[in-house]
Design a protein around this motif. Structure first.
Motif, short mmCIF file in Angstrom:
data_model
loop_
_atom_site.label_atom_id
_atom_site.label_comp_id
_atom_site.label_asym_id
_atom_site.label_seq_id
_atom_site.Cartn_x
_atom_site.Cartn_y
_atom_site.Cartn_z
N ILE A 169 0.85 -1.21 0.00
CA ILE A 169 0.00 0.00 0.00
C ILE A 169 0.88 1.26 0.00
N ARG A 170 1.94 1.25 0.83
CA ARG A 170 2.84 2.43 0.86
C ARG A 170 3.51 2.63 -0.50
N PHE A 187 -2.31 0.49 -12.73
CA PHE A 187 -3.18 -0.37 -11.91
C PHE A 187 -2.53 -0.61 -10.55
N GLY A 188 -3.33 -0.57 -9.49
CA GLY A 188 -2.88 -0.97 -8.17
C GLY A 188 -2.88 -2.49 -8.06
N ALA A 203 -7.68 -3.56 -0.47
CA ALA A 203 -8.53 -3.05 -1.55
C ALA A 203 -9.03 -1.65 -1.21
N GLU A 204 -9.51 -1.49 0.02
CA GLU A 204 -10.05 -0.20 0.44
C GLU A 204 -9.02 0.92 0.33
N ARG A 205 -7.81 0.63 0.80
CA ARG A 205 -6.74 1.65 0.80
C ARG A 205 -6.29 1.97 -0.62
N LEU A 206 -6.22 0.95 -1.48
CA LEU A 206 -5.80 1.22 -2.86
C LEU A 206 -6.86 2.04 -3.58
N GLY A 210 -6.69 5.57 -5.45
CA GLY A 210 -7.35 5.78 -6.73
C GLY A 210 -6.50 5.37 -7.92
N PHE A 211 -6.76 4.20 -8.47
CA PHE A 211 -6.03 3.74 -9.66
C PHE A 211 -6.98 3.55 -10.84
N ASP A 212 -6.38 3.32 -12.02
CA ASP A 212 -7.18 3.15 -13.24
C ASP A 212 -7.78 1.75 -13.35
N GLY A 213 -7.27 0.83 -12.52
CA GLY A 213 -7.77 -0.53 -12.50
C GLY A 213 -7.08 -1.23 -11.33
N TYR A 214 -7.48 -2.45 -11.04
CA TYR A 214 -6.94 -3.14 -9.87
C TYR A 214 -6.58 -4.58 -10.20
N ALA A 215 -5.38 -4.98 -9.75
CA ALA A 215 -4.95 -6.35 -9.98
C ALA A 215 -5.00 -7.11 -8.67
N ILE A 216 -5.22 -8.41 -8.78
CA ILE A 216 -5.16 -9.29 -7.62
C ILE A 216 -3.84 -10.04 -7.74
#
Ligand code: PRF
Ligand code: ZN
Length: 371
Positions: A169-170, A187-188, A203-206, A210-216
């Motif tokens: 997250i940091r 993407f985060g 997920a909440e912190r990312l 604010g990213f354009d998309g999110y990866a797992i």
């Protein structure tokens, strides 16, 4: 900043969380769910761009770590950027190098500042901080860049996973601050293992950043299929419905089908090309080993009904011969078929989602694939 990629949610399946969508990028629009072939060194091993197109590839992945070491991101930039360099004019995503700290852990030292790599090529040092990971990816010029993350090695206690998640997250915040291009999405990446609380917190912190998309991330790194399913289940509900979700490094057909049901839109994996080079071909009924003597005089294609460039002209007997004779066309044709297989799997999934019958499609496909 204008959004460099936009995800449009076209529809959600009636009896699962499976989604169909469009990912609009500066290099074209991708239909999701999508499978991205891996081109670590700015090449999908053995497969020229024309063949990638012919087997249904829409978007490719390349690797920051490898390209920063060789030929160096400034060389790629001076040759017109990654698209021009590798003659692929479709969308490209670059992974950040965070995963190489995991996969090449004997060459990497991880601190709060970043990951210090001793090059696998000549022993030289690559200091991959979150800021540097973004700068390299901006020089490469992919449509989508990934934040630098910390994927913990397994087995890991919850304490260690929590620490990696907080660092991720940091680092994500530092990556977001380091951006200078408005034509590249970032993407985060979620970490948190199979711990529901860590995944939802991450997920909440990312999403706050604010990213354009999110990866797992941190999935399929040695856990059981059950743990993979759990990690997905506790991740996707916390991600914004109107942004793309990308499951990193997953390409086993069964896992892809499960992940689509959980609401994942994007995948990448070396599996189709690596298995292809090892003479293992993917089919609806599970893997077929092309070196097997049973194929010696078999006139059938790798897979009946497949319209890929390999199956439309070449027999199993011929492809087996290529492998036994150690001819480079063998790995090429097997890779092309395997990519076509995965692209068809996700295309059929898109169609089934559109018609509200993904659940049945998945059950039938899993039944045919076997364990
Ligand atoms: N992080 C990054 N890349 C990845 C992974 C990850 O956790 C994985 C895990 N399956 C594959 N590729 N940055
Ligand atoms: Zn084929």
């Amino acid at each position: 900043m204008p959004a460099p990629v936009r995800f449009e949610l076209l529809g959600v399946d009636t009896r699962s969380n499976a989604r169909r969508g469009l990912l609009r990028t500066p290099h074209g629009t991708v239909e999701t769910p999508v499978f991205m072939p891996v081109g670590t060194q700015a090449t999908v091993k053995g497969v020229v761009p024309e063949l990638l197109r012919a087997c249904g590839s829409q978007m490719l992945l390349a690797n920051t770590y490898h390209l920063a070491l060789r030929p160096g991101e400034e060389v790629v930039r001076s040759l017109g950027g990654l698209h021009r360099f590798m003659a692929w004019d479709g969308p490209i995503l670059t992974d950040s190098g965070g995963f190489q700290a995991f996969s090449l852990s004997d060459r990497a030292t991880l601190t709060e500042s970043g990951v210090a790599f001793r090059s696998h090529l000549d022993g030289s040092l690559l200091d991959l901080t979150p800021e540097r990971a973004i700068a390299i990816q901006e020089a490469l010029g992919a449509d989508v860049a990934m934040v630098l993350d910390h994927c913990p090695a397994l087995p890991a206690g919850k304490e260690a996973v929590a620490e990696a998640t907080e660092r991720t997250i940091r680092w994500a915040r530092r990556c977001q601050r380091a951006r200078t291009r408005d034509d590249q999405a970032v993407f985060g990446i979620l970490q948190g293992g199979s711990h529901a609380d860590l995944r939802s917190e991450c997920a909440e912190r990312l999403v706050e950043i604010g990213f354009d998309g999110y990866a797992i991330g941190g999935v399929s790194v040695g856990e059981s299929p059950e743990e993979i399913r759990k990690a997905l289940e506790v991740s996707t509900p916390h991600l914004p419905a109107h942004q793309a979700r990308y499951l990193m490094g997953v390409g086993r057909p069964q896992d892809v089908l499960d992940a689509i049901a959980a609401g994942v839109d994007m995948f990448d994996c070396v599996l189709p090309t690596r298995n292809g080079r090892n003479a293992t071909c993917l089919t609806r009924r599970g893997p077929v080993r092309m070196r097997n003597a049973a194929h010696k005089a078999d006139p059938r294609p790798i897979e009946d009904g497949c319209d890929c460039p390999a199956c439309s002209r070449f027999s199993r007997g011929y492809i087996r011969h290529l492998f036994l004779a150690d001819e480079m066309l063998g790995p090429i044709l097997a890779s092309v078929h395997n990519l076509a297989f995965l692209h068809r799997l996700v295309r059929d999934a898109r169609e089934a989602i559109g018609e509200g019958r993904y659940d049945r499609f998945r059950a039938e496909a899993l039944e045919a694939l076997g364990p």
